[in-house]
Design a protein around this motif. Sequence first.
Motif, short mmCIF file in Angstrom:
data_model
loop_
_atom_site.label_atom_id
_atom_site.label_comp_id
_atom_site.label_asym_id
_atom_site.label_seq_id
_atom_site.Cartn_x
_atom_site.Cartn_y
_atom_site.Cartn_z
N PHE A 67 0.83 -1.19 0.00
CA PHE A 67 0.00 0.00 0.00
C PHE A 67 0.87 1.25 0.00
O PHE A 67 0.65 2.18 -0.78
N ARG A 70 2.57 1.76 -3.25
CA ARG A 70 1.65 2.22 -4.27
C ARG A 70 1.43 3.72 -4.18
O ARG A 70 1.41 4.43 -5.19
N GLU A 74 2.21 6.60 -6.88
CA GLU A 74 1.23 7.57 -7.36
C GLU A 74 1.79 8.99 -7.28
O GLU A 74 1.48 9.83 -8.11
N PHE B 67 -10.02 -0.82 -2.84
CA PHE B 67 -8.91 -0.46 -3.71
C PHE B 67 -9.40 0.37 -4.89
O PHE B 67 -8.82 1.41 -5.22
N ARG B 70 -10.45 3.80 -3.79
CA ARG B 70 -9.28 4.62 -3.50
C ARG B 70 -8.70 5.23 -4.77
O ARG B 70 -8.34 6.40 -4.82
N ILE B 71 -8.62 4.41 -5.80
CA ILE B 71 -8.10 4.90 -7.07
C ILE B 71 -9.01 5.99 -7.63
O ILE B 71 -8.55 7.03 -8.09
N GLU B 74 -8.33 9.10 -5.83
CA GLU B 74 -7.07 9.72 -6.25
C GLU B 74 -7.25 10.50 -7.54
O GLU B 74 -6.63 11.52 -7.76
#
Lengths: 93, 93
Positions: A67, A70, A74, B67, B70-71, B74
């Motif tokens: 995590f 990642r 990003e 997940f 979360r993306i 972002e």
Amino acid sequence: MRVLGWQPERADERWPAMNHRRKPLYEQVVDDITTSIQAGTLKPGDKLPSIAQLTVQYGISNTMIKFALRILGERGLIETHQGKGSFVASPPQ
Amino acid sequence: MRVLGWQPERADERWPAMNHRRKPLYEQVVDDITTSIQAGTLKPGDKLPSIAQLTVQYGISNTMIKFALRILGERGLIETHQGKGSFVASPPQ
DNA sequence: GCTAATTTGTTCGTATGTATC
DNA sequence: CGATACATACGAACAAATTAG
């Protein structure tokens, strides 16, 4: 490379982050590596330790290490490649 | 809201994504919700189903749903707030 | 060139903490 | 207060890419 030997006092202390609004464990890893990069201890192209190594060094699960990596990816601080590893990215501009 | 009733044929088919280079499951969710937002089916301020509901709707684990969310967060497409839920974000500019 | 080891990628399940309704 | 919903965290299994021998 700089390896931050931080370890939790007891493995049983599983949710210390919540108890007193401490930073989440994965965020500590993110901050730690970010600091090393910004301080120049980790330079562009440097290879980070493997996930397996990081779990030992930080004493947290692979889930959280992945995590953290990642998030760092990003943010453009590192680049991760399957089978290869994670490397400090070259800054933009 | 649009609910995409995709379900894996068998629950045991746990890593079909790899077999023939299929898109990861979480990415399918990301794409799916992204499409709904861009198509206007999901509008700014709309509340997404809870994680629990999404796991049922997509037939994948909470881990992957989180997940995916979360993306999306972002990317600025949604906003997630603890205890409240996830909502379609208002586009910038 | 093949194989084994290494390393990251994807995925599942579960437990507990914290915020909101 | 209880229910609901997201946040953090652990562990494990298997897939796929790369590297080492």
